[in-house]
Structure formats: structure tokens, C-alpha cells
Design an enzyme around this catalytic site. Structure first.
Site, PDB file in Angstrom:
ATOM      1  N   ALA A  65     -66.308  80.338 -25.886  1.00 21.10           N
ATOM      2  CA  ALA A  65     -66.893  81.027 -27.021  1.00 21.10           C
ATOM      3  C   ALA A  65     -65.846  82.022 -27.518  1.00 21.10           C
ATOM      4  CB  ALA A  65     -68.171  81.734 -26.597  1.00 21.10           C
ATOM      5  N   GLY A 108     -67.519  78.325 -22.891  1.00 22.66           N
ATOM      6  CA  GLY A 108     -68.317  77.571 -23.843  1.00 22.66           C
ATOM      7  C   GLY A 108     -67.719  76.196 -24.160  1.00 22.66           C
ATOM      8  N   GLU A 111     -68.902  74.046 -21.501  1.00 21.34           N
ATOM      9  CA  GLU A 111     -70.346  73.888 -21.710  1.00 21.34           C
ATOM     10  C   GLU A 111     -70.635  72.916 -22.852  1.00 21.34           C
ATOM     11  OE1 GLU A 111     -70.568  78.250 -21.768  1.00 21.34           O
ATOM     12  OE2 GLU A 111     -72.284  78.049 -20.443  1.00 21.34           O
ATOM     13  N   GLU A 131     -65.959  83.020 -17.354  1.00 18.46           N
ATOM     14  CA  GLU A 131     -66.640  84.172 -17.969  1.00 18.46           C
ATOM     15  C   GLU A 131     -66.711  85.368 -17.033  1.00 18.46           C
ATOM     16  OE1 GLU A 131     -67.752  81.009 -18.039  1.00 18.46           O
ATOM     17  OE2 GLU A 131     -68.731  80.557 -19.949  1.00 18.46           O
TER      18      GLU A 131
HETATM   19  N1  CO8 Z   1     -61.850  83.471 -27.941  1.00 16.86           N
HETATM   20  C1  CO8 Z   1     -61.073  83.969 -28.927  1.00 16.86           C
HETATM   21  N2  CO8 Z   1     -59.759  83.735 -29.006  1.00 16.86           N
HETATM   22  C2  CO8 Z   1     -59.185  82.999 -28.041  1.00 16.86           C
HETATM   23  C3  CO8 Z   1     -59.921  82.458 -26.978  1.00 16.86           C
HETATM   24  C4  CO8 Z   1     -61.325  82.705 -26.949  1.00 16.86           C
HETATM   25  N3  CO8 Z   1     -62.129  82.203 -25.996  1.00 16.86           N
HETATM   26  N4  CO8 Z   1     -59.087  81.768 -26.167  1.00 16.86           N
HETATM   27  C5  CO8 Z   1     -57.860  81.876 -26.715  1.00 16.86           C
HETATM   28  N5  CO8 Z   1     -57.925  82.611 -27.846  1.00 16.86           N
HETATM   29  C6  CO8 Z   1     -56.820  82.982 -28.728  1.00 16.86           C
HETATM   30  C7  CO8 Z   1     -55.926  84.031 -28.100  1.00 16.86           C
HETATM   31  O1  CO8 Z   1     -56.486  85.314 -28.274  1.00 16.86           O
HETATM   32  C8  CO8 Z   1     -54.636  83.824 -28.860  1.00 16.86           C
HETATM   33  O2  CO8 Z   1     -54.773  84.415 -30.119  1.00 16.86           O
HETATM   34  P1  CO8 Z   1     -53.570  85.412 -30.648  1.00 16.86           P
HETATM   35  O3  CO8 Z   1     -52.417  84.483 -30.818  1.00 16.86           O
HETATM   36  O4  CO8 Z   1     -54.133  85.920 -31.926  1.00 16.86           O
HETATM   37  O5  CO8 Z   1     -53.373  86.414 -29.589  1.00 16.86           O
HETATM   38  C9  CO8 Z   1     -54.602  82.306 -29.084  1.00 16.86           C
HETATM   39  O6  CO8 Z   1     -55.958  81.862 -28.921  1.00 16.86           O
HETATM   40  C10 CO8 Z   1     -53.750  81.570 -28.073  1.00 16.86           C
HETATM   41  O7  CO8 Z   1     -54.182  81.939 -26.772  1.00 16.86           O
HETATM   42  P2  CO8 Z   1     -53.182  82.438 -25.630  1.00 16.86           P
HETATM   43  O8  CO8 Z   1     -52.014  83.138 -26.217  1.00 16.86           O
HETATM   44  O9  CO8 Z   1     -53.990  83.199 -24.619  1.00 16.86           O
HETATM   45  O10 CO8 Z   1     -52.694  81.025 -25.028  1.00 16.86           O
HETATM   46  P3  CO8 Z   1     -52.149  80.732 -23.562  1.00 16.86           P
HETATM   47  O11 CO8 Z   1     -51.607  79.356 -23.601  1.00 16.86           O
HETATM   48  O12 CO8 Z   1     -51.294  81.850 -23.080  1.00 16.86           O
HETATM   49  O13 CO8 Z   1     -53.477  80.761 -22.615  1.00 16.86           O
HETATM   50  C11 CO8 Z   1     -55.764  80.256 -22.034  1.00 16.86           C
HETATM   51  C12 CO8 Z   1     -54.470  79.783 -22.757  1.00 16.86           C
HETATM   52  C13 CO8 Z   1     -55.541  80.288 -20.518  1.00 16.86           C
HETATM   53  C14 CO8 Z   1     -56.856  79.226 -22.372  1.00 16.86           C
HETATM   54  C15 CO8 Z   1     -56.161  81.667 -22.528  1.00 16.86           C
HETATM   55  O14 CO8 Z   1     -56.154  81.659 -23.955  1.00 16.86           O
HETATM   56  C16 CO8 Z   1     -57.525  82.134 -22.083  1.00 16.86           C
HETATM   57  O15 CO8 Z   1     -57.679  82.525 -20.942  1.00 16.86           O
HETATM   58  N6  CO8 Z   1     -58.527  82.116 -22.994  1.00 16.86           N
HETATM   59  C17 CO8 Z   1     -59.843  82.628 -22.737  1.00 16.86           C
HETATM   60  C18 CO8 Z   1     -60.612  81.708 -21.833  1.00 16.86           C
HETATM   61  C19 CO8 Z   1     -61.971  82.296 -21.562  1.00 16.86           C
HETATM   62  O16 CO8 Z   1     -62.129  83.332 -20.956  1.00 16.86           O
HETATM   63  N7  CO8 Z   1     -63.016  81.577 -22.023  1.00 16.86           N
HETATM   64  C20 CO8 Z   1     -64.385  81.996 -21.838  1.00 16.86           C
HETATM   65  C21 CO8 Z   1     -64.840  82.754 -23.043  1.00 16.86           C
HETATM   66  S1  CO8 Z   1     -66.453  83.472 -22.811  1.00 16.86           S
HETATM   67  C22 CO8 Z   1     -67.498  82.172 -23.042  1.00 16.86           C
HETATM   68  O17 CO8 Z   1     -67.115  81.082 -23.347  1.00 16.86           O
HETATM   69  C23 CO8 Z   1     -68.953  82.469 -22.884  1.00 16.86           C
HETATM   70  C24 CO8 Z   1     -69.788  81.244 -23.216  1.00 16.86           C
HETATM   71  C25 CO8 Z   1     -71.199  81.584 -23.380  1.00 16.86           C
HETATM   72  C26 CO8 Z   1     -71.422  82.315 -24.661  1.00 16.86           C
HETATM   73  C27 CO8 Z   1     -72.787  82.147 -25.092  1.00 16.86           C
HETATM   74  C28 CO8 Z   1     -73.316  83.454 -25.579  1.00 16.86           C
HETATM   75  C29 CO8 Z   1     -74.794  83.460 -25.563  1.00 16.86           C
END
Ligand code: CO8
Length: 257
Positions: A65, A108, A111, A131
């Protein structure tokens, strides 16, 4: 229909949906949700379409998400608006949906893949529920669907530690149907979807409905539900056609009736 966060194309009887927010690794925000729901509703209604494929990029199916969208939300926003409850509508799509997952399927994203009817994974796919590292938890069904797919031990470990599993571990655990080379993922998924779309439409709906019932019922109720649907299919013209075609050694010619 044109969308901003997804690409939708029809390849014969297959609807191919590509998540398209590369700058955010296909993070799922409210716009992706509403566009995807609209596309899936149109797919479900379109008699020319028999199966859908949802995919992302080679780097990310979806990295979760959208954290930036959720960051400032409080309890009243989340609970009051039942944030992301719209995803439940996605799971009410009656025709089959295949998730073709390459790269990250996290939070997400994992999911969403699990909301599809089955997952084809590229050899570079990685699945996780990270998460907890954000001090939250799965919120789109991950704690429930992952546990049903891979069992309590692995689901618990993944949710409590955020550890990602690779495609091979996901296949061993029963999370994915099959692994294919990343370069062939979309073609293989479309080919599989085309094979499904080539089956008798009512039989496709019935098969999906009865397998899904296994998650919701006791064994006795589930077996009875299966048998009733099986009986019902004998009221279709396509059952007569399918069995006649077998006996006459020719392909079936379906009417969807
Ligand atoms: N949300 C928003 N932006 C994101 C997300 C995300 N989940 N994942 C990556 N991005 C963005 C980064 O912020 C970055 O943007 P910017 O260039 O502007 O800084 C761009 O995408 C590229 O990402 P990275 O530079 O981090 O890329 P890497 O190759 O270094 O890393 C990863 C890749 C490991 C996938 C890393 O991006 C990461 O850890 N992402 C987050 C993963 C995460 O924690 N996901 C869970 C999110 S919470 C969730 O899903 C809850 C679900 C339930 C919600 C329902 C609500 C009711």
C-alpha cells in the site's frame, strides 16, 4: 477507458492489467484501487472476456500500500472511512484472475496477489508482509490469506519478522502455482489465461466458486456445495456439447448457455 495508474489491454479473450506506477514501485493508492475496481467490473461484464491477468513490472508487482498516502492518517480516518475496504469488491469478481508476479510483492502487493485466484511467479519474485517494520500489520487480508496458503508457522514468521521469501520458497510453501523465467512471465500468464478463457464459461465460474468455497465451509458443506454445482452444470447446453465433442473426438464449441 483510459486510466492513469494501470494499463488495460485485451488480448483475445484475456484482459491484461498492468500496474503502472513505476516511480513508486506500483504502490497501491486510492487511485489504483478505484481504477482497478472499474477495470475488473468492466471485465466481469464483458462477455468477450474470459480470464484476466494482473501484473506489474519486472522489478515490482507492487511494493505495498502507498506508505506516503497512509503516513498522516489517524484512527478516525482509517476506521471512519473503512480505509481500503473497497478491495473486498475486487474479490467478488466472478471470472478468474491470475496474478503474474515478478519482483517485489510486499504488504498490500502480496495481499493483492493472494486476492487473485492463483499466482504465477517469475523466478525473481519476492513475497513478504513487512508492515510490522512500519509498526502496523497487514490490512488487506494478508494475515488470513497467507496463513491459509502457507500455514501458521511460515505466515507467523513472515508477519512477525517481515522476512521476504523468494519464488522457490513460495512455491514449496504452496503460495504460488508455478514459477516461470521472468522474461516469459507475462506471455505464460496470458497463455494460461487464454486456456481458461477457452473453457465453457459457466463451468469456469462454477469451478472458481467451488474451490473458493473450500475456504469458507466445513468439508461436508463444501463437498455438498460442489455436488450441487456439478449437478447444475448438467442443465447447461455446454455440458451436452462438451461430452458430445469428447465422444466425437472434436473440440467443444461453447455457447455459454
Ligand atoms: N509506498 C510508497 N512509496 C513506495 C513504496 C510504498 N509501499 N515502496 C516503494 N516506494 C517508493 C520509494 O519511496 C521510492 O520513491 P522515491 O524515489 O520518491 O524515494 C521508490 O518507490 C523506489 O523505492 P526504493 O528507492 O526504496 O527502491 P529499492 O530498490 O531501494 O527498495 C523495496 C525496494 C525493498 C521494495 C523498498 O522500496 C521498500 O521496502 N518498500 C516498502 C515496502 C513495504 O514496507 N511495504 C508495505 C507497505 S504497508 C502495506 O502494504 C499495508 C497494507 C495494508 C493496508 C491496508 C490499509 C487498511
Amino acid at each position: 477507458m483510459s486510466y492513469e495508474t494501470i494499463l488495460v489491454e485485451q488480448r483475445g479473450a484475456v484482459t491484461l492489467v498492468t500496474l503502472n506506477r513505476p516511480q513508486a514501485l506500483n504502490a497501491l493508492n486510492g487511485q489504483v484501487l478505484s481504477e482497478l475496481l472499474e477495470a475488473m467490473a468492466a471485465f466481469d461484464k464483458d462477455a468477450s472476456q474470459g480470464c484476466a491477468v494482473i501484473t506489474g513490472s519486472e522489478k515490482a508487482f507492487a511494493a505495498g500500500a502507498d506508505i506516503k498516502e497512509m503516513q498522516a492518517q489517524g484512527f478516525a480516518d482509517m476506521y471512519g472511512y473503512d480505509f481500503f475496504a473497497g478491495w473486498d469488491a475486487f474479490t467478488r469478481t466472478r471470472k478468474p484472475i491470475i496474478a503474474a508476479v515478478a519482483g517485489y510483492a510486499l504488504g498490500g502487493g502480496c495481499e493483492l496477489a493472494m486476492m487473485c485466484d492463483f499466482i504465477l511467479a517469475a523466478d525473481n519474485a519476492r513475497f513478504g508482509q513487512p508492515e510490522i517494520k512500519l509498526a502496523v500489520s497487514p490490512g488487506m487480508g494478508g494475515s488470513q490469506r497467507l496463513t491459509r496458503a502457507v500455514g501458521k508457522a511460515k505466515a507467523m514468521e513472515m508477519c512477525l519478522t517481515g522476512r521476504m521469501i523468494d519464488a522457490a520458497e513460495a512455491e514449496r510453501a504452496g503460495l504460488v502455482a508455478r514459477i516461470v523465467p521472468a522474461a516469459e512471465l507475462v506471455e505464460e500468464a496470458v497463455k494460461t489465461a487464454a486456456a481458461i478463457a477457452g473453457m465453457a464459461p459457466l463451468a469456469v465460474l462454477a469451478n472458481k466458486e467451488m474451490v473458493n468455497a473450500a475456504y469458507e465451509t466445513t468439508l461436508t458443506q463444501g463437498v455438498q456445495f460442489e455436488r450441487r454445482l456439478f449437478h447444475a452444470l448438467f442443465g447447461t447446453a455446454d455440458q451436452k456439447e462438451g461430452m458430445a465433442a469428447f465422444v466425437e473426438k472434436r473440440p467443444g464449441n461453447w455457447t455459454g448457455k
